[in-house]
Design a protein around this motif. Sequence first.
Motif, PDB file in Angstrom:
ATOM      1  N   LEU A 177     -23.974 -31.305   0.173  1.00  0.00           N
ATOM      2  CA  LEU A 177     -22.440 -30.958   0.255  1.00  0.00           C
ATOM      3  C   LEU A 177     -21.929 -29.793  -0.476  1.00  0.00           C
ATOM      4  CD1 LEU A 177     -20.785 -34.646   0.082  1.00  0.00           C
ATOM      5  CD2 LEU A 177     -21.192 -33.267   2.202  1.00  0.00           C
ATOM      6  N   VAL A 178     -21.285 -28.906  -0.018  1.00  0.00           N
ATOM      7  CA  VAL A 178     -20.488 -28.055  -0.630  1.00  0.00           C
ATOM      8  C   VAL A 178     -19.017 -28.288  -0.814  1.00  0.00           C
ATOM      9  CG1 VAL A 178     -20.212 -25.417  -0.729  1.00  0.00           C
ATOM     10  CG2 VAL A 178     -22.236 -26.233  -0.135  1.00  0.00           C
ATOM     11  N   LEU A 179     -18.452 -28.433  -1.735  1.00  0.00           N
ATOM     12  CA  LEU A 179     -16.859 -28.974  -1.905  1.00  0.00           C
ATOM     13  C   LEU A 179     -16.258 -27.752  -2.264  1.00  0.00           C
ATOM     14  CD1 LEU A 179     -17.267 -32.383  -3.755  1.00  0.00           C
ATOM     15  CD2 LEU A 179     -17.259 -31.821  -1.328  1.00  0.00           C
ATOM     16  N   GLY A 180     -15.430 -27.036  -1.190  1.00  0.00           N
ATOM     17  CA  GLY A 180     -14.744 -25.868  -1.446  1.00  0.00           C
ATOM     18  C   GLY A 180     -15.204 -24.769  -0.379  1.00  0.00           C
ATOM     19  N   ALA A 181     -14.356 -24.263   0.282  1.00  0.00           N
ATOM     20  CA  ALA A 181     -14.675 -23.372   1.170  1.00  0.00           C
ATOM     21  C   ALA A 181     -14.277 -21.911   1.021  1.00  0.00           C
ATOM     22  CB  ALA A 181     -14.089 -23.668   2.621  1.00  0.00           C
ATOM     23  N   GLY A 182     -13.939 -21.543  -0.351  1.00  0.00           N
ATOM     24  CA  GLY A 182     -13.765 -20.236  -0.663  1.00  0.00           C
ATOM     25  C   GLY A 182     -15.192 -19.542  -0.635  1.00  0.00           C
ATOM     26  N   PRO A 183     -14.883 -18.148  -1.098  1.00  0.00           N
ATOM     27  CA  PRO A 183     -16.269 -17.229  -1.305  1.00  0.00           C
ATOM     28  C   PRO A 183     -17.257 -17.922  -1.646  1.00  0.00           C
ATOM     29  CG  PRO A 183     -14.594 -16.198  -1.960  1.00  0.00           C
ATOM     30  CD  PRO A 183     -13.847 -17.487  -1.663  1.00  0.00           C
ATOM     31  N   GLY A 185     -18.073 -21.130  -2.076  1.00  0.00           N
ATOM     32  CA  GLY A 185     -18.689 -22.206  -1.590  1.00  0.00           C
ATOM     33  C   GLY A 185     -19.351 -21.822  -0.478  1.00  0.00           C
ATOM     34  N   LEU A 186     -18.822 -20.695   0.364  1.00  0.00           N
ATOM     35  CA  LEU A 186     -19.527 -20.554   1.436  1.00  0.00           C
ATOM     36  C   LEU A 186     -20.794 -19.613   1.237  1.00  0.00           C
ATOM     37  CD1 LEU A 186     -16.595 -18.623   3.448  1.00  0.00           C
ATOM     38  CD2 LEU A 186     -17.716 -20.971   3.847  1.00  0.00           C
ATOM     39  N   LEU A 187     -20.954 -18.919   0.181  1.00  0.00           N
ATOM     40  CA  LEU A 187     -22.232 -18.174  -0.576  1.00  0.00           C
ATOM     41  C   LEU A 187     -23.368 -19.458  -0.978  1.00  0.00           C
ATOM     42  CD1 LEU A 187     -20.470 -15.228  -2.346  1.00  0.00           C
ATOM     43  CD2 LEU A 187     -22.029 -15.188  -0.147  1.00  0.00           C
ATOM     44  N   ALA A 188     -22.631 -20.223  -1.553  1.00  0.00           N
ATOM     45  CA  ALA A 188     -23.756 -21.256  -1.755  1.00  0.00           C
ATOM     46  C   ALA A 188     -24.148 -22.183  -0.633  1.00  0.00           C
ATOM     47  CB  ALA A 188     -22.973 -22.570  -2.539  1.00  0.00           C
ATOM     48  N   ALA A 189     -23.415 -22.138   0.301  1.00  0.00           N
ATOM     49  CA  ALA A 189     -23.958 -22.814   1.719  1.00  0.00           C
ATOM     50  C   ALA A 189     -24.902 -21.971   2.337  1.00  0.00           C
ATOM     51  CB  ALA A 189     -22.684 -23.196   2.792  1.00  0.00           C
ATOM     52  N   LEU A 190     -24.734 -20.638   2.272  1.00  0.00           N
ATOM     53  CA  LEU A 190     -25.760 -19.693   2.971  1.00  0.00           C
ATOM     54  C   LEU A 190     -26.951 -19.967   2.224  1.00  0.00           C
ATOM     55  CD1 LEU A 190     -25.668 -17.413   4.865  1.00  0.00           C
ATOM     56  CD2 LEU A 190     -24.925 -15.827   3.083  1.00  0.00           C
ATOM     57  N   VAL A 191     -26.738 -19.726   0.666  1.00  0.00           N
ATOM     58  CA  VAL A 191     -28.443 -19.902   0.028  1.00  0.00           C
ATOM     59  C   VAL A 191     -28.899 -21.315   0.515  1.00  0.00           C
ATOM     60  CG1 VAL A 191     -29.282 -20.321  -2.157  1.00  0.00           C
ATOM     61  CG2 VAL A 191     -27.313 -18.594  -1.763  1.00  0.00           C
ATOM     62  N   ILE A 247     -22.639 -29.390  -4.598  1.00  0.00           N
ATOM     63  CA  ILE A 247     -22.143 -28.096  -5.241  1.00  0.00           C
ATOM     64  C   ILE A 247     -20.601 -28.239  -5.123  1.00  0.00           C
ATOM     65  CG2 ILE A 247     -21.892 -25.563  -5.398  1.00  0.00           C
ATOM     66  CD1 ILE A 247     -24.851 -26.789  -5.912  1.00  0.00           C
ATOM     67  N   GLU A 248     -19.891 -28.270  -6.466  1.00  0.00           N
ATOM     68  CA  GLU A 248     -18.636 -28.616  -6.249  1.00  0.00           C
ATOM     69  C   GLU A 248     -17.873 -27.163  -6.675  1.00  0.00           C
ATOM     70  OE1 GLU A 248     -14.672 -29.216  -7.034  1.00  0.00           O
ATOM     71  OE2 GLU A 248     -15.791 -28.724  -8.965  1.00  0.00           O
ATOM     72  N   ALA A 249     -17.102 -26.853  -5.977  1.00  0.00           N
ATOM     73  CA  ALA A 249     -16.756 -25.449  -6.230  1.00  0.00           C
ATOM     74  C   ALA A 249     -15.026 -25.493  -6.113  1.00  0.00           C
ATOM     75  CB  ALA A 249     -17.203 -24.350  -5.068  1.00  0.00           C
ATOM     76  N   THR A 250     -14.362 -26.370  -6.224  1.00  0.00           N
ATOM     77  CA  THR A 250     -12.884 -26.405  -6.088  1.00  0.00           C
ATOM     78  C   THR A 250     -12.244 -26.200  -7.517  1.00  0.00           C
ATOM     79  OG1 THR A 250     -12.410 -28.740  -6.346  1.00  0.00           O
ATOM     80  CG2 THR A 250     -13.154 -28.023  -3.989  1.00  0.00           C
ATOM     81  N   ASN A 266     -31.039 -40.318  -7.334  1.00  0.00           N
ATOM     82  CA  ASN A 266     -31.768 -39.090  -7.784  1.00  0.00           C
ATOM     83  C   ASN A 266     -31.003 -37.710  -7.289  1.00  0.00           C
ATOM     84  OD1 ASN A 266     -33.756 -40.874  -9.000  1.00  0.00           O
ATOM     85  ND2 ASN A 266     -34.774 -40.916  -6.963  1.00  0.00           N
ATOM     86  N   GLY A 267     -29.556 -37.796  -7.272  1.00  0.00           N
ATOM     87  CA  GLY A 267     -29.021 -36.709  -6.682  1.00  0.00           C
ATOM     88  C   GLY A 267     -28.593 -35.872  -7.917  1.00  0.00           C
ATOM     89  N   VAL A 268     -28.264 -34.591  -7.664  1.00  0.00           N
ATOM     90  CA  VAL A 268     -27.652 -33.793  -8.455  1.00  0.00           C
ATOM     91  C   VAL A 268     -26.191 -33.358  -8.152  1.00  0.00           C
ATOM     92  CG1 VAL A 268     -27.861 -31.375  -9.569  1.00  0.00           C
ATOM     93  CG2 VAL A 268     -29.854 -32.706  -9.111  1.00  0.00           C
ATOM     94  N   LEU A 269     -25.251 -33.212  -9.056  1.00  0.00           N
ATOM     95  CA  LEU A 269     -23.929 -32.780  -8.862  1.00  0.00           C
ATOM     96  C   LEU A 269     -23.465 -31.418  -9.834  1.00  0.00           C
ATOM     97  CD1 LEU A 269     -21.080 -32.610  -8.309  1.00  0.00           C
ATOM     98  CD2 LEU A 269     -20.412 -34.298  -9.932  1.00  0.00           C
ATOM     99  N   CYS A 270     -23.573 -30.382  -9.066  1.00  0.00           N
ATOM    100  CA  CYS A 270     -23.245 -29.036 -10.024  1.00  0.00           C
ATOM    101  C   CYS A 270     -22.082 -28.751  -9.679  1.00  0.00           C
ATOM    102  CB  CYS A 270     -24.238 -28.069  -9.213  1.00  0.00           C
ATOM    103  SG  CYS A 270     -24.204 -26.366 -10.326  1.00  0.00           S
ATOM    104  N   LEU A 271     -21.338 -28.742 -10.975  1.00  0.00           N
ATOM    105  CA  LEU A 271     -20.031 -28.429 -11.120  1.00  0.00           C
ATOM    106  C   LEU A 271     -19.783 -26.751 -11.502  1.00  0.00           C
ATOM    107  CD1 LEU A 271     -18.736 -31.281 -13.226  1.00  0.00           C
ATOM    108  CD2 LEU A 271     -18.655 -31.104 -10.908  1.00  0.00           C
ATOM    109  N   LEU A 272     -19.151 -26.164 -10.249  1.00  0.00           N
ATOM    110  CA  LEU A 272     -18.829 -24.685 -10.547  1.00  0.00           C
ATOM    111  C   LEU A 272     -17.255 -24.558 -10.930  1.00  0.00           C
ATOM    112  CD1 LEU A 272     -21.019 -23.166  -7.757  1.00  0.00           C
ATOM    113  CD2 LEU A 272     -21.569 -23.423 -10.293  1.00  0.00           C
TER     114      LEU A 272
END
Length: 369
Positions: A177-183, A185-191, A247-250, A266-272
């Motif tokens: 999941l990518v939380l946040g559809a700003g630049p 967030g969208l770049l993280a989704a792309l990666v 990936i939390e990007a909000t 066993n998940g990872v939450l990465c706070l940006l």
Amino acid sequence: MRAVSVTPGQKRSAVLREVPAPLYGPQEVLVRVIDVGVDATDAEIDEGLYGEAPPGEDVLIIGHESLGRVERVGTAVRELRHGDLVVATVRRPGECLNCRIGESDMCRDGDYTERGIRGAHGFMADYYVDRPEFLVRLPPAFRAVGVLLEPLSIAEKAVVQSFAVQRRLRWEPKRALVLGAGPIGLLAALVLRTLRGLEVTVVGREVLEASAPKHEIVRRIGARYVSTLAVPVLELPRRFGAVDLIIEATGHPQVALDAAQILGRNGVLCLLGIPGRDETALLPAARLIRGLVLGNQVVLGSVNASRRYFDLGIQHLGEFERRWPGLLPRLITRRLPLEDFREALESRHENIKVVLEGGSREEVGEQPS
């Protein structure tokens, strides 16, 4: 030369003013600014929420997402030459162990500066001066999207660090999941889609038409877009399955807390995202800690990016273009001249990425020896 500067701590103090042209020395490079990206950090500094002027000064030139062209090089510089396209890193090191080995994004003591943010002038100006070790040469083929390299470096680091921490166990993530559809967030989704092959859901606040740029970008890379108005964050696993990586990007505290509660085992939450100083939230600590312990989860904070992530981003720009021709330029939805900085700061919510364009041809001089 022209520069957009603020008086830190004063609300809406950003102003375009004439400032002395920068002087460069033998070990420095003079860069003419081509593009400067505008993001939430710039807007929040303009709102007086944070920002720190260089020592002995009252104002701070803002802007940290840059693309420039080398105008002149000092006599001792060998790494760069006139005409090179460059992107500047943002953080400048202190004296801790990590800073000394080039990992200032992992600074241990907080004794660092950040251009355009904390203690050092930024790039929302006609020119800037920097040392070669902080300038990343950009291939000319990526000129149109070079200003995206800094936010891409943030996404690159988030993904690399998330996978690195999971070397503690056998981990074969399938769903992100990518939380946040700003630049970012969208770049993280792309990666995550292009380089890691994960099933990706991008979560934003808006209900988007299928023809909206964000929706088209997400759909084209084979991800899905979901609005929280249609599916609340806490309902996402029931709709789309267990989540291995978030990936939390909000920057919204409640979104981050909700994310921690829906993370799979066993998940990872990465706070940006960084909450604004005026934001408050009650912490459901017991439920949060219980989930972290019983689920063997990791909550990973990530801020800024060192040069290696910029270099990684350049490597991947070519892969993105091969896989999704013409996609990256679509993230830049508005371009404005430098003098329209106020409009750029206030219109970023209606756009994916607003970019200010440089245009000065003022001559500047070499620093006396």
